[in-house]
Design a protein around this motif. Structure first.
Motif, PDB file in Angstrom:
ATOM      1  N   TYR A   1       6.577  -2.124  -0.508  1.00 19.66           N
ATOM      2  CA  TYR A   1       6.403  -3.297   0.359  1.00 19.66           C
ATOM      3  C   TYR A   1       5.684  -4.444  -0.363  1.00 19.66           C
ATOM      4  O   TYR A   1       5.957  -5.603  -0.072  1.00 19.66           O
ATOM      5  CB  TYR A   1       5.702  -2.913   1.657  1.00 19.66           C
ATOM      6  CG  TYR A   1       6.615  -2.162   2.591  1.00 19.66           C
ATOM      7  CD1 TYR A   1       7.747  -2.777   3.128  1.00 19.66           C
ATOM      8  CD2 TYR A   1       6.383  -0.844   2.932  1.00 19.66           C
ATOM      9  CE1 TYR A   1       8.606  -2.096   3.979  1.00 19.66           C
ATOM     10  CE2 TYR A   1       7.231  -0.157   3.785  1.00 19.66           C
ATOM     11  CZ  TYR A   1       8.338  -0.793   4.304  1.00 19.66           C
ATOM     12  OH  TYR A   1       9.198  -0.111   5.147  1.00 19.66           O
ATOM     13  N   GLN A   2       4.797  -4.136  -1.292  1.00 19.34           N
ATOM     14  CA  GLN A   2       4.157  -5.201  -2.074  1.00 19.34           C
ATOM     15  C   GLN A   2       5.184  -5.924  -2.934  1.00 19.34           C
ATOM     16  O   GLN A   2       5.138  -7.147  -3.073  1.00 19.34           O
ATOM     17  CB  GLN A   2       3.050  -4.637  -2.958  1.00 19.34           C
ATOM     18  CG  GLN A   2       1.793  -4.303  -2.215  1.00 19.34           C
ATOM     19  CD  GLN A   2       0.738  -3.671  -3.110  1.00 19.34           C
ATOM     20  OE1 GLN A   2       0.994  -3.276  -4.247  1.00 19.34           O
ATOM     21  NE2 GLN A   2      -0.474  -3.565  -2.588  1.00 19.34           N
ATOM     22  N   LEU A   3       6.109  -5.177  -3.525  1.00 14.56           N
ATOM     23  CA  LEU A   3       7.123  -5.776  -4.391  1.00 14.56           C
ATOM     24  C   LEU A   3       8.264  -6.405  -3.597  1.00 14.56           C
ATOM     25  O   LEU A   3       9.062  -7.170  -4.151  1.00 14.56           O
ATOM     26  CB  LEU A   3       7.683  -4.721  -5.353  1.00 14.56           C
ATOM     27  CG  LEU A   3       6.718  -4.223  -6.419  1.00 14.56           C
ATOM     28  CD1 LEU A   3       7.355  -3.096  -7.218  1.00 14.56           C
ATOM     29  CD2 LEU A   3       6.295  -5.359  -7.341  1.00 14.56           C
ATOM     30  N   ASN A   4       8.362  -6.088  -2.324  1.00 13.54           N
ATOM     31  CA  ASN A   4       9.437  -6.575  -1.474  1.00 13.54           C
ATOM     32  C   ASN A   4       8.867  -7.156  -0.182  1.00 13.54           C
ATOM     33  O   ASN A   4       9.139  -6.649   0.921  1.00 13.54           O
ATOM     34  CB  ASN A   4      10.426  -5.439  -1.169  1.00 13.54           C
ATOM     35  CG  ASN A   4      11.090  -4.943  -2.425  1.00 13.54           C
ATOM     36  OD1 ASN A   4      12.008  -5.595  -2.932  1.00 13.54           O
ATOM     37  ND2 ASN A   4      10.627  -3.824  -2.957  1.00 13.54           N
ATOM     38  N   PRO A   5       8.080  -8.231  -0.282  1.00 11.39           N
ATOM     39  CA  PRO A   5       7.419  -8.774   0.909  1.00 11.39           C
ATOM     40  C   PRO A   5       8.397  -9.361   1.940  1.00 11.39           C
ATOM     41  O   PRO A   5       8.020  -9.572   3.095  1.00 11.39           O
ATOM     42  CB  PRO A   5       6.507  -9.860   0.348  1.00 11.39           C
ATOM     43  CG  PRO A   5       7.132 -10.246  -0.949  1.00 11.39           C
ATOM     44  CD  PRO A   5       7.776  -8.984  -1.475  1.00 11.39           C
ATOM     45  N   GLN A   6       9.636  -9.596   1.549  1.00 12.95           N
ATOM     46  CA  GLN A   6      10.634 -10.133   2.480  1.00 12.95           C
ATOM     47  C   GLN A   6      11.083  -9.088   3.494  1.00 12.95           C
ATOM     48  O   GLN A   6      11.713  -9.409   4.487  1.00 12.95           O
ATOM     49  CB  GLN A   6      11.869 -10.671   1.711  1.00 12.95           C
ATOM     50  CG  GLN A   6      12.812  -9.607   1.188  1.00 12.95           C
ATOM     51  CD  GLN A   6      12.357  -8.860  -0.081  1.00 12.95           C
ATOM     52  OE1 GLN A   6      11.255  -9.052  -0.572  1.00 12.95           O
ATOM     53  NE2 GLN A   6      13.226  -8.019  -0.602  1.00 12.95           N
ATOM     54  N   ILE A   7      10.739  -7.838   3.271  1.00 18.70           N
ATOM     55  CA  ILE A   7      11.134  -6.745   4.167  1.00 18.70           C
ATOM     56  C   ILE A   7       9.966  -6.450   5.120  1.00 18.70           C
ATOM     57  O   ILE A   7       8.844  -6.241   4.691  1.00 18.70           O
ATOM     58  CB  ILE A   7      11.495  -5.478   3.368  1.00 18.70           C
ATOM     59  CG1 ILE A   7      12.690  -5.739   2.481  1.00 18.70           C
ATOM     60  CG2 ILE A   7      11.754  -4.308   4.308  1.00 18.70           C
ATOM     61  CD1 ILE A   7      13.052  -4.594   1.553  1.00 18.70           C
ATOM     62  N   ASN A   8      10.263  -6.439   6.402  1.00 17.62           N
ATOM     63  CA  ASN A   8       9.247  -6.087   7.399  1.00 17.62           C
ATOM     64  C   ASN A   8       9.013  -4.596   7.375  1.00 17.62           C
ATOM     65  O   ASN A   8       9.960  -3.812   7.286  1.00 17.62           O
ATOM     66  CB  ASN A   8       9.689  -6.509   8.804  1.00 17.62           C
ATOM     67  CG  ASN A   8       9.744  -8.007   8.936  1.00 17.62           C
ATOM     68  OD1 ASN A   8       8.937  -8.709   8.356  1.00 17.62           O
ATOM     69  ND2 ASN A   8      10.699  -8.481   9.707  1.00 17.62           N
ATOM     70  N   ARG A   9       7.774  -4.216   7.476  1.00 20.98           N
ATOM     71  CA  ARG A   9       7.446  -2.783   7.530  1.00 20.98           C
ATOM     72  C   ARG A   9       7.951  -2.193   8.838  1.00 20.98           C
ATOM     73  O   ARG A   9       7.771  -2.769   9.895  1.00 20.98           O
ATOM     74  CB  ARG A   9       5.953  -2.549   7.410  1.00 20.98           C
ATOM     75  CG  ARG A   9       5.428  -2.874   6.053  1.00 20.98           C
ATOM     76  CD  ARG A   9       3.941  -2.620   6.015  1.00 20.98           C
ATOM     77  NE  ARG A   9       3.442  -3.031   4.719  1.00 20.98           N
ATOM     78  CZ  ARG A   9       2.825  -2.215   3.892  1.00 20.98           C
ATOM     79  NH1 ARG A   9       2.584  -0.968   4.239  1.00 20.98           N
ATOM     80  NH2 ARG A   9       2.392  -2.648   2.730  1.00 20.98           N
ATOM     81  N   LEU A  10       8.575  -1.033   8.713  1.00 25.88           N
ATOM     82  CA  LEU A  10       9.084  -0.347   9.914  1.00 25.88           C
ATOM     83  C   LEU A  10       8.189   0.837  10.239  1.00 25.88           C
ATOM     84  O   LEU A  10       7.645   1.448   9.420  1.00 25.88           O
ATOM     85  CB  LEU A  10      10.520   0.110   9.682  1.00 25.88           C
ATOM     86  CG  LEU A  10      11.506  -1.010   9.383  1.00 25.88           C
ATOM     87  CD1 LEU A  10      12.855  -0.411   9.059  1.00 25.88           C
ATOM     88  CD2 LEU A  10      11.617  -1.936  10.562  1.00 25.88           C
TER      89      LEU A  10
ATOM     90  N   PRO B   1      16.702   1.466   3.028  1.00 24.46           N
ATOM     91  CA  PRO B   1      15.395   1.995   3.340  1.00 24.46           C
ATOM     92  C   PRO B   1      14.471   1.952   2.122  1.00 24.46           C
ATOM     93  O   PRO B   1      14.949   1.872   0.983  1.00 24.46           O
ATOM     94  CB  PRO B   1      15.688   3.443   3.741  1.00 24.46           C
ATOM     95  CG  PRO B   1      16.873   3.816   2.919  1.00 24.46           C
ATOM     96  CD  PRO B   1      17.693   2.542   2.840  1.00 24.46           C
ATOM     97  N   PRO B   2      13.146   2.025   2.356  1.00 24.49           N
ATOM     98  CA  PRO B   2      12.224   2.082   1.219  1.00 24.49           C
ATOM     99  C   PRO B   2      12.590   3.256   0.318  1.00 24.49           C
ATOM    100  O   PRO B   2      12.807   4.373   0.790  1.00 24.49           O
ATOM    101  CB  PRO B   2      10.859   2.302   1.877  1.00 24.49           C
ATOM    102  CG  PRO B   2      11.030   1.799   3.272  1.00 24.49           C
ATOM    103  CD  PRO B   2      12.457   2.086   3.630  1.00 24.49           C
ATOM    104  N   HIS B   3      12.709   2.977  -0.963  1.00 23.69           N
ATOM    105  CA  HIS B   3      13.138   4.022  -1.888  1.00 23.69           C
ATOM    106  C   HIS B   3      12.526   3.805  -3.267  1.00 23.69           C
ATOM    107  O   HIS B   3      11.984   2.745  -3.555  1.00 23.69           O
ATOM    108  CB  HIS B   3      14.668   4.050  -2.000  1.00 23.69           C
ATOM    109  CG  HIS B   3      15.224   2.767  -2.542  1.00 23.69           C
ATOM    110  ND1 HIS B   3      15.446   1.665  -1.732  1.00 23.69           N
ATOM    111  CD2 HIS B   3      15.586   2.397  -3.790  1.00 23.69           C
ATOM    112  CE1 HIS B   3      15.936   0.679  -2.466  1.00 23.69           C
ATOM    113  NE2 HIS B   3      16.025   1.101  -3.727  1.00 23.69           N
TER     114      HIS B   3
END
Length: 82
Positions: free
Chosen positions: A73-82, A21-23
């Motif tokens: 999310y900016q630093l991890n663009p490969q992850i879709n926002r939930l 999860p985002p952390h």
């Protein structure tokens, strides 16, 4: 290490290449904890009680939560926002 914020010798960071999860990472002296941004759950590691209380209080503010999520999310663009 992308430092998001620091206070009272506590450093809050968000890294690229992370997983859900985002952390954020909270570091204090030789301690480090990964803390879920939305739920405040400690995913890994630990902090002493007083710094942990300060980190959780800091993270609970709506502006800080939204900013941390945005940076994650900016630093991890490969992850879709939930």
């Amino acid at each position: 290490m992308p430092v998001f914020d620091s206070f009272d010798r506590i450093v809050i960071s968000v890294f690229p290449g992370e997983q859900l999860p985002p952390h954020c990472h909270a570091q204090y002296a030789e301690y480090e904890a990964l803390i879920a941004i939305r739920t405040l759950e400690i995913i890994a590691g630990q902090l002493p009680p007083k710094p942990l209380k300060k980190v959780l209080a800091y993270r609970q503010t709506e502006d800080n939560q939204q900013n941390l999520l945005k940076i994650f999310y900016q630093l991890n663009p490969q992850i879709n926002r939930l």
